[in-house]
Design a protein around this motif. Structure first.
Motif, PDB file in Angstrom:
ATOM      1  N   LEU A 176       1.002  -1.201   0.153  1.00 33.15           N
ATOM      2  CA  LEU A 176       0.134   0.015  -0.026  1.00 33.15           C
ATOM      3  C   LEU A 176       0.798   1.260  -0.141  1.00 33.15           C
ATOM      4  O   LEU A 176       0.669   2.170  -0.759  1.00 33.15           O
ATOM      5  CB  LEU A 176      -0.837   0.118   1.284  1.00 33.15           C
ATOM      6  N   LEU A 177       1.950   1.181   1.004  1.00 29.38           N
ATOM      7  CA  LEU A 177       2.842   2.580   0.883  1.00 29.38           C
ATOM      8  C   LEU A 177       3.642   2.487  -0.409  1.00 29.38           C
ATOM      9  O   LEU A 177       3.847   3.608  -0.721  1.00 29.38           O
ATOM     10  CB  LEU A 177       3.641   2.421   2.120  1.00 29.38           C
ATOM     11  N   ALA A 178       3.891   1.433  -0.937  1.00 28.16           N
ATOM     12  CA  ALA A 178       4.987   1.354  -1.907  1.00 28.16           C
ATOM     13  C   ALA A 178       4.322   2.093  -3.215  1.00 28.16           C
ATOM     14  O   ALA A 178       5.109   2.590  -4.122  1.00 28.16           O
ATOM     15  CB  ALA A 178       5.237  -0.034  -2.183  1.00 28.16           C
ATOM     16  N   ILE A 179       2.921   1.834  -3.329  1.00 26.42           N
ATOM     17  CA  ILE A 179       2.518   2.375  -4.468  1.00 26.42           C
ATOM     18  C   ILE A 179       1.666   3.613  -4.395  1.00 26.42           C
ATOM     19  O   ILE A 179       1.457   4.267  -5.506  1.00 26.42           O
ATOM     20  CB  ILE A 179       1.072   1.398  -4.872  1.00 26.42           C
ATOM     21  N   VAL A 180       1.665   4.260  -3.322  1.00 26.77           N
ATOM     22  CA  VAL A 180       1.194   5.657  -3.050  1.00 26.77           C
ATOM     23  C   VAL A 180       2.384   6.607  -2.823  1.00 26.77           C
ATOM     24  O   VAL A 180       2.093   7.801  -3.348  1.00 26.77           O
ATOM     25  CB  VAL A 180       0.025   5.805  -2.085  1.00 26.77           C
ATOM     26  N   LEU A 181       3.295   6.223  -2.312  1.00 27.99           N
ATOM     27  CA  LEU A 181       4.350   7.295  -1.822  1.00 27.99           C
ATOM     28  C   LEU A 181       5.296   7.720  -2.882  1.00 27.99           C
ATOM     29  O   LEU A 181       5.447   8.715  -3.070  1.00 27.99           O
ATOM     30  CB  LEU A 181       5.155   6.757  -0.681  1.00 27.99           C
ATOM     31  N   PRO A 182       5.879   6.790  -3.815  1.00 32.48           N
ATOM     32  CA  PRO A 182       6.777   7.361  -4.880  1.00 32.48           C
ATOM     33  C   PRO A 182       6.081   8.005  -6.038  1.00 32.48           C
ATOM     34  O   PRO A 182       4.819   7.973  -6.130  1.00 32.48           O
ATOM     35  CB  PRO A 182       7.422   5.682  -5.518  1.00 32.48           C
ATOM     36  N   PRO A 183       6.806   8.668  -6.867  1.00 37.13           N
ATOM     37  CA  PRO A 183       6.317   9.316  -7.989  1.00 37.13           C
ATOM     38  C   PRO A 183       5.572   8.255  -8.937  1.00 37.13           C
ATOM     39  O   PRO A 183       5.986   7.287  -8.807  1.00 37.13           O
ATOM     40  CB  PRO A 183       7.540   9.882  -8.720  1.00 37.13           C
ATOM     41  N   ALA A 184       4.835   8.726  -9.650  1.00 40.60           N
ATOM     42  CA  ALA A 184       3.849   8.069 -10.401  1.00 40.60           C
ATOM     43  C   ALA A 184       4.593   6.966 -11.444  1.00 40.60           C
ATOM     44  O   ALA A 184       4.252   5.810 -11.612  1.00 40.60           O
ATOM     45  CB  ALA A 184       3.016   8.852 -11.480  1.00 40.60           C
ATOM     46  N   ASP A 185       5.991   7.343 -11.913  1.00 37.82           N
ATOM     47  CA  ASP A 185       6.630   6.643 -12.990  1.00 37.82           C
ATOM     48  C   ASP A 185       7.544   5.645 -12.233  1.00 37.82           C
ATOM     49  O   ASP A 185       7.987   4.513 -12.873  1.00 37.82           O
ATOM     50  CB  ASP A 185       7.748   7.474 -13.441  1.00 37.82           C
ATOM     51  N   TRP A 186       7.496   5.806 -10.797  1.00 38.44           N
ATOM     52  CA  TRP A 186       8.302   4.637  -9.951  1.00 38.44           C
ATOM     53  C   TRP A 186       7.406   3.691  -9.293  1.00 38.44           C
ATOM     54  O   TRP A 186       7.958   2.990  -8.511  1.00 38.44           O
ATOM     55  CB  TRP A 186       9.250   5.512  -8.987  1.00 38.44           C
ATOM     56  N   ARG A 187       6.103   4.003  -9.240  1.00 38.66           N
ATOM     57  CA  ARG A 187       5.294   3.273  -8.316  1.00 38.66           C
ATOM     58  C   ARG A 187       5.460   1.881  -8.620  1.00 38.66           C
ATOM     59  O   ARG A 187       5.277   1.083  -7.743  1.00 38.66           O
ATOM     60  CB  ARG A 187       3.850   3.756  -8.552  1.00 38.66           C
ATOM     61  N   LEU A 188       5.037   1.468  -9.732  1.00 43.69           N
ATOM     62  CA  LEU A 188       4.743   0.198 -10.299  1.00 43.69           C
ATOM     63  C   LEU A 188       6.239  -0.923  -9.941  1.00 43.69           C
ATOM     64  O   LEU A 188       6.467  -1.870  -9.055  1.00 43.69           O
ATOM     65  CB  LEU A 188       4.548  -0.280 -11.646  1.00 43.69           C
ATOM     66  N   PRO A 189       7.360  -0.313 -10.336  1.00 41.13           N
ATOM     67  CA  PRO A 189       8.709  -1.061 -10.057  1.00 41.13           C
ATOM     68  C   PRO A 189       8.886  -1.019  -8.664  1.00 41.13           C
ATOM     69  O   PRO A 189       9.227  -2.124  -8.080  1.00 41.13           O
ATOM     70  CB  PRO A 189       9.747  -0.257 -10.739  1.00 41.13           C
TER      71      PRO A 189
END
Length: 244
Positions: A176-189
Motif C-alpha cells: 500500500l505504501l509502496a504504490i502511493v508514496l513514490p512518484p507515478a513513474d516509480w510506483r509499479l517498479p
C-alpha cells in the motif's frame, strides 16, 4: 527399580514444559509469518491491478485501504471462528473425560496405564506412574496423555483473531505504501521489488521456522506473488484500455 515414575512422558518436567512453550511460540510465529504473507500478496494484487488501469493516487489509496481492511477483518473473523470451534471441542473432550473419571475411575486408571505403556514404560512402572498421576490430578493426567490438551492453556480465539489481524495488516501496509508514496513513474517498479523482497523474507522465515529447505520455499513464495501481480496488472490494464 532403575526407572522412576517421574520419568514418564506425561509428567511435565522443566525441559518438557519449556519445549511445549517453545513449540507454542513457534506455532504463533509461523501463523504470524503466514498472515503477513497473505497481507502482502493480496494487497499487492489489488493495488497493482488498479495501477494497471489508473495512476490516480487517490484511487490507488482507496483500493489499497479497502483491501487491507477487508482482508484483515476476514482473516480475524475466520481465525476467531476456527479457534472457537477448536476450543469448544477441547472443552467438550475435557467434560467427557471428567465424567468418565467420576463414573468409572478403575477403567480410566487402566486406560492411563496402557497409554503410558505405549509410550515405552514397563507395565510395573506404568501402573505406578498412572496411580501417582491420578492421585495428583487425574483430569490433568488424562488430558495431557490421552487428549494432548493442557486444561490451563486452552486456545484463545480472541488472541488468535487479534494476531491474524495485526499480521495481515503489517503485511498489507508494505504494498500500500509502496504504490502511493513514490512518484507515478516509480510506483509499479518500487511496489514489485518491495513485494518480492518481502515475499523472499517471509518464505525464508516460514522455512526456517518449519525446519524446511529455504531455497524452494523462497522461490515458490516469490513466484506465486509475481504471478498474482502479473495477472491482476494484466486484468487492470485490459479493463482500463476498454474504459471499464
Amino acid at each position: 527399580m532403575s526407572d522412576q515414575p517421574s520419568e514418564t512422558p506425561s509428567a511435565p518436567t522443566h525441559d518438557e514444559a519449556h519445549g511445549g512453550a517453545l513449540g507454542a511460540r513457534l506455532n504463533w510465529l509461523r501463523a504470524a509469518v503466514l498472515g503477513a504473507n497473505d497481507g502482502v500478496v493480496s494487497t499487492a494484487g489489488i493495488v497493482v491491478g488498479v495501477a494497471g488501469a489508473t495512476d490516480d493516487r487517490g484511487t490507488l489509496l482507496t483500493a489499497g485501504l479497502a483491501g487491507l481492511l477487508a482482508g484483515s477483518m476476514s482473516m480475524a473473523a475466520g481465525e476467531y471462528v476456527s479457534v472457537s470451534t477448536q476450543r469448544d471441542s477441547e472443552k467438550a473432550a475435557l467434560a467427557l473425560e471428567k465424567r468418565e473419571l467420576r463414573e468409572q475411575p478403575e477403567a480410566e486408571l487402566a486406560e492411563l496405564t496402557e497409554l503410558l505403556e505405549q509410550r515405552g514404560l514397563s507395565g510395573e512402572v506404568a501402573r505406578e506412574a498412572a496411580r501417582e498421576l491420578t492421585e495428583r490430578d487425574a483430569l490433568r493426567a488424562h488430558a495431557r496423555v490421552e487428549l494432548g490438551i493442557d486444561p490451563d492453556d486452552l486456545t484463545n480465539p480472541w488472541h488468535a483473531a487479534a494476531a491474524s489481524f495485526v499480521a495481515f495488516t503489517c503485511g498489507a501496509l508494505l504494498p500500500l505504501l509502496a504504490i502511493v508514496l513514490p512518484p507515478a513513474d516509480w510506483r509499479l517498479p518500487v511496489t514489485v521489488l518491495s513485494v518480492l523482497a518481502a515475499l523472499a523474507l517471509t518464505g525464508w522465515s516460514s522455512a526456517r521456522l518449519g525446519s524446511a529447505a529455504v531455497g524452494p520455499a523462497v522461490v515458490r513464495n516469490m513466484a506465486g506473488g509475481a504471478l498474482a501481480m502479473a495477472v491482476t496488472y494484466g486484468a487492470g490494464t485490459l479493463l482500463g484500455a476498454v474504459g471499464v
